[in-house]
Design an enzyme around this catalytic site. Structure first.
Site, PDB file in Angstrom:
ATOM      1  CG  LEU A 156      42.052  30.953  41.374  1.00  0.00           C
ATOM      2  CD1 LEU A 156      43.408  29.859  41.053  1.00  0.00           C
ATOM      3  CD2 LEU A 156      42.460  31.686  42.519  1.00  0.00           C
ATOM      4  CG  ASP A 157      40.582  37.951  40.122  1.00  0.00           C
ATOM      5  OD1 ASP A 157      39.523  37.824  40.059  1.00  0.00           O
ATOM      6  OD2 ASP A 157      40.644  38.815  41.345  1.00  0.00           O
ATOM      7  N   PRO A 158      42.796  36.397  36.791  1.00  0.00           N
ATOM      8  CG  PRO A 158      42.296  37.445  34.649  1.00  0.00           C
ATOM      9  CD  PRO A 158      41.882  37.661  36.100  1.00  0.00           C
TER      10      PRO A 158
END
EC number: 5.4.99.25
Length: 387
Positions: free
Chosen positions: A42-44
């Site tokens: 998951l992206d930040p």
């Protein structure tokens, strides 16, 4: 409950502002286990379901990564950014502005195409529904984002993009099983404030835009940022992602998942196994002697717990090895004698058609992952030690 050499899964509700690796590091530090991994980055900026495996359960991750997923997101139409999300810079697009004015005149009764206009959401609902049904449902071809982790000749695409190099990624097939519009809000974006909520008033330089809340269920490998980009491109007005939350990975779902794609009896009860987390900061000295401050992921546990007590609390909220295996793939109940045969690398007389977890139900013993050997036999491809 005392845990010695545990294996299992933790369903982490990842907070915004930290990486998936930060969450893995938090689990590794809390459990004092080196063998920890996650099933799908998951992206930040994204929040939600992050399946983290520890111990022998890490060998189930390849199966879990391949599961379909559900996301809830907000797509902002009316602008484009360099990264297809709110972290990028706004790209000035005169054609998109002209197209917005044209749509404004078409969708607003008596609208004037020469002025910035926040379009009525009822008109957009029909246009979006038709566009999504025609272009973004079922099996489609998708070009991943330039700022993605895909490797090109050994280098990450996002590293090449940050260096200003041309990045050309090939389309890949993905499947969109659900793309539902949940809510629509119209307003204006002030300057470069790509992540801020829409404003109601049109100040000087404000850009009309539309925030579309959606729920998307899709195959593994689908980029939601790319869907936002492509929806905006199809409409001719530009689009990017401002919010992303993953609510489900296969049968592993957060309590707020509303996709309804998994039958209740097949959905794992992860409500009692979900561990929330929050973002904090840590300050340290790097190898160059510089003082650095960056975000870290902190697992939410009852106040006052520390050391072994905190570790045991987390393990009590984890899915067991058996639960993990049954959630990761089809499962087959076997006898203790068959488990022994599999651990010696021998075949058993069972008919299967796909990789399957072989489990002794009486003792909750996950013996192996097996696959089809021939029409009447199965063979082990991954063997787990007796717990």
């Amino acid at each position: 409950m005392l845990h010695t050499t545990p294996s299992g899964l933790l369903i982490i509700d990842k907070p915004q502002g930290v990486t998936s690796f930060d969450a893995v590091a938090a689990v590794r530090g809390a459990l004092h286990i080196k063998k920890v991994g996650h099933a799908g980055t998951l992206d930040p900026m994204a929040t939600g379901t992050l399946v983290i495996a520890f111990g022998h359960a890490t060998r189930l991750l390849n199966a879990i990564v391949a599961h379909d997923k559900t996301y809830e997101a907000t797509i902002r139409l009316g602008l484009r950014t360099t990264t297809d999300d709110a972290e990028g810079e706004v790209l000035v697009d005169d054609e998109a502005r002209s197209r917005w004015q044209t749509l404004s005149a078409q969708l607003t009764e008596g609208g004037q195409s020469g002025e910035p206009t926040a379009l009525p959401t009822a008109s957009w609902q029909d246009l979006l529904t038709r566009t999504i049904a025609t272009n973004f449902t079922g099996d489609i071809e998708q070009v991943p984002n330039t700022f993605s982790a895909i490797k090109i000749n050994g280098q990450r695409a996002y590293d090449l993009a940050r260096e200003g190099k041309d990045v050309e990624l090939k389309p890949r097939p993905v499947t969109i099983s659900e793309f539902t519009v949940l809510d629509i809000r119209s307003g204006f974006v002030a300057g470069e404030q790509t992540a801020e909520p829409l404003r109601e008033d049109a100040n000087t330089g404000a850009i009309p835009a539309l925030d579309v809340d959606v729920r998307i269920s899709c195959s593994s490998g689908t980029y939601i940022r790319a869907l936002a980009r492509d929806l905006g491109k199809e409409l001719g007005v530009g689009g990017y992602l401002t919010r992303l939350r993953r609510t489900r990975v296969g049968r592993f779902a957060l309590p707020d998942d509303a996709s309804g794609l998994i039958a209740p009896e097949a959905m794992l009860d992860t409500r009692t196994h979900t561990v929330t987390a929050h973002t904090d900061q840590k300050t340290f000295t790097n190898r160059e002697g510089q003082t650095v401050t960056r975000n870290k992921c902190v697992l939410d546990t009852p106040e006052g717990l520390a050391g072994d007590e905190r570790r045991n609390w987390l393990l009590d909220h984890a899915l067991t090895m058996e639960q993990a295996a049954r959630g990761a793939m089809p499962a087959l109940d076997i006898t203790p004698e068959e488990a022994s045969e599999l651990r010696f690398g021998r075949r058993i007389e069972r008919t299967i058609s796909e990789p399957t977890a072989a489990i002794v139900p009486q003792t909750h013993d996950v013996a192996a992952i097996i696959e089809r050997a021939n029409a009447h036999q199965a063979k082990p491809v991954t063997v787990f030690p007796l717990a």
